[in-house]
Design a protein around this motif. Sequence first.
Motif, PDB file in Angstrom:
ATOM      1  N   PHE A  65      -6.307  13.408  -1.614  1.00 26.28           N
ATOM      2  CA  PHE A  65      -6.947  12.170  -1.158  1.00 26.28           C
ATOM      3  C   PHE A  65      -6.775  11.111  -2.250  1.00 26.28           C
ATOM      4  N   ARG A  66      -7.217   9.899  -1.923  1.00 31.03           N
ATOM      5  CA  ARG A  66      -7.148   8.816  -2.913  1.00 31.03           C
ATOM      6  C   ARG A  66      -8.519   8.186  -3.109  1.00 31.03           C
ATOM      7  N   PHE A  67      -8.783   7.780  -4.343  1.00 32.85           N
ATOM      8  CA  PHE A  67      -9.843   6.829  -4.641  1.00 32.85           C
ATOM      9  C   PHE A  67      -9.187   5.461  -4.681  1.00 32.85           C
ATOM     10  N   VAL A  68      -9.833   4.476  -4.084  1.00 30.67           N
ATOM     11  CA  VAL A  68      -9.276   3.128  -4.036  1.00 30.67           C
ATOM     12  C   VAL A  68     -10.282   2.164  -4.661  1.00 30.67           C
ATOM     13  N   ASP A  69      -9.848   1.511  -5.730  1.00 30.41           N
ATOM     14  CA  ASP A  69     -10.691   0.560  -6.460  1.00 30.41           C
ATOM     15  C   ASP A  69     -10.375  -0.845  -5.939  1.00 30.41           C
ATOM     16  N   LEU A  70     -11.347  -1.425  -5.228  1.00 31.81           N
ATOM     17  CA  LEU A  70     -11.158  -2.770  -4.675  1.00 31.81           C
ATOM     18  C   LEU A  70     -11.451  -3.817  -5.752  1.00 31.81           C
ATOM     19  N   PRO A  71     -10.898  -5.030  -5.620  1.00 32.64           N
ATOM     20  CA  PRO A  71     -11.140  -6.062  -6.637  1.00 32.64           C
ATOM     21  C   PRO A  71     -12.632  -6.333  -6.822  1.00 32.64           C
ATOM     22  N   GLY A  72     -13.055  -6.438  -8.072  1.00 35.42           N
ATOM     23  CA  GLY A  72     -14.444  -6.791  -8.364  1.00 35.42           C
ATOM     24  C   GLY A  72     -14.695  -8.239  -7.990  1.00 35.42           C
ATOM     25  N   TYR A  73     -15.906  -8.534  -7.597  1.00 39.04           N
ATOM     26  CA  TYR A  73     -16.220  -9.906  -7.172  1.00 39.04           C
ATOM     27  C   TYR A  73     -17.418 -10.427  -7.959  1.00 39.04           C
ATOM     28  N   GLY A  74     -17.610 -11.746  -7.894  1.00 38.45           N
ATOM     29  CA  GLY A  74     -18.846 -12.329  -8.401  1.00 38.45           C
ATOM     30  C   GLY A  74     -18.860 -12.688  -9.873  1.00 38.45           C
ATOM     31  N   TYR A  75     -17.704 -12.626 -10.544  1.00 34.58           N
ATOM     32  CA  TYR A  75     -17.731 -12.971 -11.970  1.00 34.58           C
ATOM     33  C   TYR A  75     -17.670 -14.482 -12.134  1.00 34.58           C
ATOM     34  N   TYR A 130       0.842  -1.199   0.000  1.00 30.19           N
ATOM     35  CA  TYR A 130       0.000   0.000   0.000  1.00 30.19           C
ATOM     36  C   TYR A 130       0.879   1.251   0.000  1.00 30.19           C
ATOM     37  N   PRO A 131       0.384   2.349  -0.576  1.00 25.71           N
ATOM     38  CA  PRO A 131       1.134   3.613  -0.458  1.00 25.71           C
ATOM     39  C   PRO A 131       1.062   4.137   0.979  1.00 25.71           C
ATOM     40  N   SER A 132       1.892   5.119   1.260  1.00 25.45           N
ATOM     41  CA  SER A 132       1.918   5.737   2.593  1.00 25.45           C
ATOM     42  C   SER A 132       0.516   6.218   2.984  1.00 25.45           C
ATOM     43  N   PRO A 133       0.143   6.052   4.265  1.00 24.27           N
ATOM     44  CA  PRO A 133      -1.219   6.396   4.691  1.00 24.27           C
ATOM     45  C   PRO A 133      -1.433   7.881   4.998  1.00 24.27           C
ATOM     46  N   HIS A 134      -0.634   8.777   4.394  1.00 25.01           N
ATOM     47  CA  HIS A 134      -0.741  10.194   4.752  1.00 25.01           C
ATOM     48  C   HIS A 134      -1.930  10.899   4.103  1.00 25.01           C
ATOM     49  N   LEU A 135      -2.591  10.250   3.117  1.00 22.03           N
ATOM     50  CA  LEU A 135      -3.770  10.856   2.481  1.00 22.03           C
ATOM     51  C   LEU A 135      -5.028  10.075   2.857  1.00 22.03           C
ATOM     52  N   PRO A 136      -6.154  10.758   3.083  1.00 21.97           N
ATOM     53  CA  PRO A 136      -7.407  10.029   3.323  1.00 21.97           C
ATOM     54  C   PRO A 136      -7.827   9.250   2.079  1.00 21.97           C
ATOM     55  N   GLU A 137      -8.509   8.127   2.283  1.00 24.69           N
ATOM     56  CA  GLU A 137      -8.912   7.279   1.157  1.00 24.69           C
ATOM     57  C   GLU A 137     -10.408   6.976   1.195  1.00 24.69           C
ATOM     58  N   ILE A 138     -10.997   6.963   0.008  1.00 25.82           N
ATOM     59  CA  ILE A 138     -12.377   6.519  -0.178  1.00 25.82           C
ATOM     60  C   ILE A 138     -12.315   5.319  -1.113  1.00 25.82           C
ATOM     61  N   ALA A 139     -12.833   4.182  -0.653  1.00 27.32           N
ATOM     62  CA  ALA A 139     -12.745   2.943  -1.430  1.00 27.32           C
ATOM     63  C   ALA A 139     -14.100   2.614  -2.050  1.00 27.32           C
ATOM     64  N   PHE A 140     -14.026   1.936  -3.208  1.00 27.65           N
ATOM     65  CA  PHE A 140     -15.229   1.535  -3.939  1.00 27.65           C
ATOM     66  C   PHE A 140     -15.218   0.023  -4.129  1.00 27.65           C
ATOM     67  N   ALA A 141     -16.330  -0.595  -3.736  1.00 28.03           N
ATOM     68  CA  ALA A 141     -16.474  -2.045  -3.857  1.00 28.03           C
ATOM     69  C   ALA A 141     -17.656  -2.340  -4.770  1.00 28.03           C
ATOM     70  N   GLY A 142     -17.627  -3.514  -5.406  1.00 22.92           N
ATOM     71  CA  GLY A 142     -18.764  -3.893  -6.242  1.00 22.92           C
ATOM     72  C   GLY A 142     -18.439  -5.079  -7.123  1.00 22.92           C
ATOM     73  N   ARG A 143     -19.474  -5.583  -7.768  1.00 19.00           N
ATOM     74  CA  ARG A 143     -19.304  -6.712  -8.676  1.00 19.00           C
ATOM     75  C   ARG A 143     -18.398  -6.338  -9.844  1.00 19.00           C
ATOM     76  N   SER A 144     -17.882  -7.367 -10.492  1.00 15.26           N
ATOM     77  CA  SER A 144     -16.917  -7.165 -11.569  1.00 15.26           C
ATOM     78  C   SER A 144     -17.436  -6.289 -12.705  1.00 15.26           C
ATOM     79  N   ASN A 145     -18.713  -6.390 -13.031  1.00  7.89           N
ATOM     80  CA  ASN A 145     -19.219  -5.662 -14.199  1.00  7.89           C
ATOM     81  C   ASN A 145     -20.129  -4.497 -13.819  1.00  7.89           C
ATOM     82  N   VAL A 146     -19.951  -3.966 -12.608  1.00 10.73           N
ATOM     83  CA  VAL A 146     -20.871  -2.922 -12.131  1.00 10.73           C
ATOM     84  C   VAL A 146     -20.496  -1.535 -12.653  1.00 10.73           C
ATOM     85  N   GLY A 147     -19.262  -1.381 -13.153  1.00  8.20           N
ATOM     86  CA  GLY A 147     -18.848  -0.094 -13.713  1.00  8.20           C
ATOM     87  C   GLY A 147     -18.029   0.764 -12.775  1.00  8.20           C
ATOM     88  N   LYS A 148     -17.204   0.122 -11.917  1.00  6.53           N
ATOM     89  CA  LYS A 148     -16.373   0.902 -10.982  1.00  6.53           C
ATOM     90  C   LYS A 148     -15.357   1.767 -11.742  1.00  6.53           C
TER      91      LYS A 148
END
Length: 196
Positions: free
Chosen positions: A71-81, A18-36
């Motif tokens: 800040f960072r946007f964090v794209d989590l692995p898509g699931y459910g494919y 992971y990168p250094s935790p000095h910036l706040p992060e907002i993460a996005f979760a969802g199915r593989s084909n949801v359009g993240k």
Amino acid sequence: MKIRKAQLEKIAVNKKQYPSPHLPEIAFAGRSNVGKSSFINSMVNRKDLARISGKPGKTRTINFYNINDQFRFVDLPGYGYAKVSKAEKEKWGPIIEEYLSNRENLIEVILLVDMRHEPTELDLMMYNWIKFFGYSGLVIATKADKISKGKYQSNINMIKNKLNIEDPELIIPYSSAKNINKDLVWKILEDKLLIK
């Protein structure tokens, strides 16, 4: 939000990467084909910052995007494919769980669901996980341009009922193609990030 910088900062599969935790992060979760990826690209006005794959299930890593050095946007692995092997599927849970349970600068996790369809059991599991870790339970309902506005309320109710959401205002219809509710989402995120 004026986007001056948006770049892929790091790709990780475990906390050592992971990168250094000095910036706040907002993460996005969802199915593989949801359009993240499309969602992230539309939010930061880029066409190909987050790679959109013709093959759902390609995001098997956590992707960290630096936005404005604020800040960072964090794209989590898509699931459910369905076409991905069981062994591959079993890798994603621990990757996501390690991130959610160890990242002290993570301020919000947002679930993306396809507005046209009832959320799956995996979406429900992910949503319960997000709530368990103490996040607000905000849901972005993607592909809102694919249904008529007249169907919005019934589809929001479908999502609300499946995910056991008490406050329907936590469900925001969104379209990456038409930028529907982009300003509203930015306002919510800016409030969470305490950015004016």
